[in-house]
Design a protein around this motif. Structure first.
Motif, short mmCIF file in Angstrom:
data_model
loop_
_atom_site.label_atom_id
_atom_site.label_comp_id
_atom_site.label_asym_id
_atom_site.label_seq_id
_atom_site.Cartn_x
_atom_site.Cartn_y
_atom_site.Cartn_z
N ASP A 89 -7.52 85.25 -60.54
CA ASP A 89 -6.45 86.14 -60.05
C ASP A 89 -5.33 85.33 -59.40
OD1 ASP A 89 -7.88 88.24 -60.99
OD2 ASP A 89 -8.64 88.90 -59.04
N GLU A 90 -5.70 84.33 -58.61
CA GLU A 90 -4.68 83.50 -57.98
C GLU A 90 -3.90 82.70 -59.02
OE1 GLU A 90 -6.21 81.82 -53.91
OE2 GLU A 90 -7.92 82.35 -55.16
N ALA A 91 -4.60 82.30 -60.10
CA ALA A 91 -3.91 81.57 -61.17
C ALA A 91 -2.86 82.46 -61.84
CB ALA A 91 -4.93 81.08 -62.20
N VAL A 92 -3.23 83.70 -62.11
CA VAL A 92 -2.28 84.64 -62.72
C VAL A 92 -1.10 84.87 -61.79
CG1 VAL A 92 -1.95 87.02 -63.48
CG2 VAL A 92 -4.00 85.76 -64.16
N TRP A 143 -9.02 64.18 -64.91
CA TRP A 143 -9.93 64.18 -63.75
C TRP A 143 -9.96 65.57 -63.15
CZ3 TRP A 143 -9.34 60.94 -58.64
CH2 TRP A 143 -10.60 60.77 -58.05
N VAL A 144 -10.31 66.52 -63.98
CA VAL A 144 -10.28 67.93 -63.56
C VAL A 144 -11.29 68.18 -62.45
CG1 VAL A 144 -10.53 70.30 -64.37
CG2 VAL A 144 -9.53 68.59 -65.87
N TRP A 167 -2.57 76.26 -63.31
CA TRP A 167 -3.58 75.45 -64.01
C TRP A 167 -4.69 75.04 -63.06
CZ3 TRP A 167 -4.89 70.44 -62.67
CH2 TRP A 167 -5.80 69.82 -63.51
N ALA A 168 -4.33 74.55 -61.87
CA ALA A 168 -5.34 74.04 -60.94
C ALA A 168 -6.26 75.16 -60.45
CB ALA A 168 -4.66 73.37 -59.74
N HIS A 209 -9.22 68.13 -55.33
CA HIS A 209 -8.02 68.27 -54.48
C HIS A 209 -6.76 68.67 -55.24
CE1 HIS A 209 -10.29 66.54 -51.17
NE2 HIS A 209 -10.66 65.56 -51.97
N TRP A 210 -6.85 69.00 -56.53
CA TRP A 210 -5.62 69.34 -57.26
C TRP A 210 -5.00 70.62 -56.74
CZ3 TRP A 210 -3.90 65.21 -58.98
CH2 TRP A 210 -4.65 64.29 -59.70
#
Length: 765
Positions: free
Chosen positions: A552-555, A507-508, A542-543, A512-513
């Motif tokens: 950038d925030e994921a990295v 449920w990508v 991942w989210a 809200h993940w």
């Protein structure tokens, strides 16, 4: 049973209707089996009209209860979350407003047939609370069914909530209801999501009700630019900032409409017999539809009462109870009258329902709040529904009107002890989170089906039921999760987030993940547990990228997870951090760093003996080896995956869904290596093996490429008839796949028809 009881007493349907206050049409529908779900109040009124003793009344009530679907069974039904709720059968009045809206719908149909219109028409239905805006919109949508073959949809915009529904979440939910798979939605950025919505809405002949809107910003992106989709917005505000919409204002009903509503609910004979008293009732209710319906429903089940007695009681309640107003309309008298005549158990249920978070709800949460069985809870809810103090919602669920929620909360504060309120709220919160953990763990490799529990209030017998519960109760369990985080229950927050990790891939598009894993990472930090924080920083990486496209925030999240895991000596979370960093570098075609991260991840997964993580990274390595010009290493990696899947030591360690997805992903990736090298037979064998599997998942882009590339391979092998069929399979996906894929399929099919060589293929992932 009803027919037999009536005939035993030698009553006609009309005589029973007069004696009970239940309409003759409703009685006839029940006797013919057209209505199988009479409410408890209706059954009680019929029992009074039939003069049944207590045992006979109980048998009739038991038969009605048995005819209703049990509260656990709906979990097996798969329907749109935006299904139109059931409309009221005794709708009266508002004919001018309905005529105006129906004319607007006709304009939409005529514009499609040749008129020059800049955009399909849309309407804003506005008015005070309780004026019947939603009821009117639902009535309109039901009446347009024959001219709207693609259906009708309703989205509660929650404009009065602390967190109104954002437009992008509405877009995602509607696209899902219109058949766009979650996997495709997950890959769409904000602009792409809007473009997809406009593309699909332009092809629909349907009605979309955007209910309870709070602002123009919520609505503006949802207004289509072309096509026949009629959008009807309901709001307490005029939404004056919206341009090009028709505004329809709902005020109080006229005196004649108010009397007609009383006749429809209470019965023509009783109202016409006491016109002066009926007029007093409508005046005391302020001619507000919600207040009138509450009072009328109350009177309909008390056939021995005169309307004068009802009017006197309304006046008395208005003097004694606190006022609840809607603008300049006083409505508490109607609410208080129905509430004061509830049985104590039903009144307590009504008060407790003010504690339910989110919008609509089913029977189990109500049972938990009240501490009663499912059957008892359902009977109490049906009694409240019959009294007009509760409304129906999608899929046999319930909801409180905003005003009634305020009234229930005021009675709860006035009548219930604070300790009891806290206990009920805590009981519901813990049940929601316990159930969320059990449902989410269905997807965890180390859990699966929860242990049998005869006391469990919802069915969680397979993954589909678990997913359905998570989706349909998302407002409620998310609200419980937020409250738990704000209460500082850090271990519980991390437990719920962990249980949702494997499900989240399914449920990508849920919006809200990021919040879930930001709160979980903060919980790990608050506990001073570096390994736990690293775990949820990885999930957050991942989210950020899969759900929000915030690269950038994921990295940063993955790098933070790596530092934390190294400091804690957590090999597994180091592996996942490298896996996510490889995935994120790969996404930007930064291939050498991606390859390095993937290699480190595979070594660490092997050291941690985590086969599922190893398999996921291995599929990415196949793609990377091909992209960097190392086809043989890509094929060797593929064979390593096959051997790992076949190893008997891993038979019970790899969940079926992980096994199936790994096989599909690995075969798909290695097929491109075969195609690049001109190994047509190997490519055809691989692609035949996975043909149809992406289609079944709704992953249309990948499905189209399987068909297209299989057609290319078959053409080179001289299997022209099968190749042509595969090219046509791509064209059948018109509107669901990229334009360049369709162009390649048309060119290949044309080459086959003309006996020419196939055009050079574009083998892209």
């Amino acid at each position: 049973m009803l027919r037999e009881l009536r005939q035993d007493r030698r009553l006609t349907i009309e005589e029973l209707a007069e004696a009970s206050g239940v309409s003759g049409r409703a009685i006839g529908d029940m006797e013919r089996g057209r209505s199988r779900r009479p409410h408890r109040g209706t059954v009680t009124a019929l029992a009074q009209g039939l003069e049944l003793d207590e045992p006979a009344h109980a048998r009739l009530l038991a038969a009605a209860r048995a005819a209703r679907p049990g509260p656990q069974r709906p979990e097996a039904v798969k329907v749109s979350p935006h299904t139109l709720p059931r409309g009221v059968r005794d709708f009266v009045g508002r004919q001018g407003e309905l005529a105006e809206l129906r004319a607007l719908a006709r304009e939409a149909a005529e514009d499609e047939e040749g008129r020059d219109a800049p955009a399909p028409p849309a309407a804003v239905v506005h008015g005070p609370p309780g004026s019947g805006k939603t009821t009117l919109a639902v009535r309109l949508a039901e009446g347009l069914a024959s001219s709207c073959p693609d259906g009708a949809f309703l989205v509660d915009m929650r404009g009065l909530d602390e967190r109104p529904l954002p437009a992008d979440q509405v877009l995602s939910g509607l696209l899902g209801s219109w058949g766009v798979p979650d996997a495709e939605l997950a890959g769409l950025g904000a602009e792409e999501l809007l473009a997809r919505y406009r593309e699909l809405s332009a092809r629909l002949r349907a009605v979309l009700v955007l209910d309870n809107a709070g602002s123009e910003d919520q609505i503006r992106p949802l207004l289509p630019r072309e096509g026949r989709l009629l959008v009807v917005v309901t709001s307490r505000r005029t939404l004056a900032g919206l341009e090009g919409v028709r505004r329809v204002e709902l005020g109080a009903l006229t005196r004649q409409e108010s009397a007609a509503l009383l006749r429809a609910v209470v019965g023509t004979g009783r109202v016409d017999a006491e016109p002066a008293a009926a007029n007093v009732v409508t005046e005391l209710c302020g001619h507000l539809p919600l207040a009138l319906r509450v009072a009328a429903n109350w009177a309909a089940t008390r056939t021995s009462w005169s309307l004068r007695r009802l009017a006197d009681r309304l006046a008395d309640e208005d003097r004694r109870l606190d006022a609840l107003s809607a603008g300049d309309l006083r409505v508490n008298s109607a609410f208080a009258l129905s509430y004061s005549r509830l049985a104590p158990e039903a009144a307590r249920m009504f008060r407790l329902l003010s504690l339910v978070p989110g919008g609509d709800f089913g029977v189990p949460p109500a049972a938990v709040l009240a501490g009663v069985s499912l059957a008892e809870a359902e009977d109490l809810l049906e009694e409240l529904l019959e009294a007009g103090l509760l409304m129906t919602a999608r899929q046999d669920r319930y909801r409180l009107h905003d005003l009634l929620r305020l009234y229930a909360a005021s009675r709860h504060r006035a009548e219930d002890a604070a300790a009891g309120s806290l206990a009920a709220r805590s009981r519901l919160r813990h049940w929601l989170l316990d159930t969320a953990v059990l449902a989410g763990r269905w997807y965890e490799p180390d859990y699966g089906m929860p242990p049998a529990d005869p006391g469990r209030l919802v069915a969680l017998d397979d993954r589909e039921q678990a997913a359905r519960w998570i989706r349909i109760e998302d407002d409620s369990w998310l609200a419980a999760f937020r409250e738990t985080a704000e209460e500082g229950e850090h271990t519980r927050v991390a437990e719920v987030a962990e249980a949702m990790h494997w499900f989240s891939d399914h449920w990508v598009s849920w919006g809200h993940w990021v919040e879930v894993y930001e709160r979980a990472a903060a919980a790990g930090a608050a506990l001073g547990d570096a390994g736990l924080e690293a775990t949820h920083r990885n999930y957050l990486a991942w989210a950020y990228w899969a759900c929000a496209r915030r690269h950038d925030e994921a990295v940063d999240a993955a790098l933070c997870a790596l530092r934390l895991a190294e400091g804690a000596g957590d090999t597994l979370q180091q592996a996942w951090a490298h896996a996510y960093l490889g995935w994120l570098r790969d996404a930007l075609d930064d291939l050498p760093p991606a390859a390095d991260h993937y290699r480190r991840a595979m070594r660490l997964f092997t050291a941690a003996d985590d086969v599922n993580g190893y398999l996921q990274v291995s599929c990415g390595v196949i793609r990377l080896m091909r992209a960097t010009g190392r086809p043989q290493e890509a094929v060797e990696t593929y064979h390593g995956i096959v051997e790992t899947l076949a190893d008997p030591r891993h038979r019970d360690r790899i969940p079926p869904n992980v096994r199936d997805f790994t096989t599909l992903s690995a075969v798909y990736s290695v097929s491109f290596v075969h195609l690049d090298r001109g190994d047509w037979q190997e490519a055809a064998d691989a692609l035949r093996g996975i043909r149809g599997q992406f289609d079944a998942c709704g992953w249309h882009k990948q499905a189209s490429k399987v068909h297209l590339h299989l057609a290319h391979a078959l053409t080179h092998l001289g299997e022209r008839a099968e190749a042509a069929a595969e090219y046509r399979a791509v064209l059948w996906l018109e509107g669901l796949v990229p334009a360049e894929v369709r162009e390649d399929a048309r060119a290949g099919l044309a080459a086959l028809s003309g006996g020419r060589p196939a055009p050079p293929p574009r083998f892209t992932l």
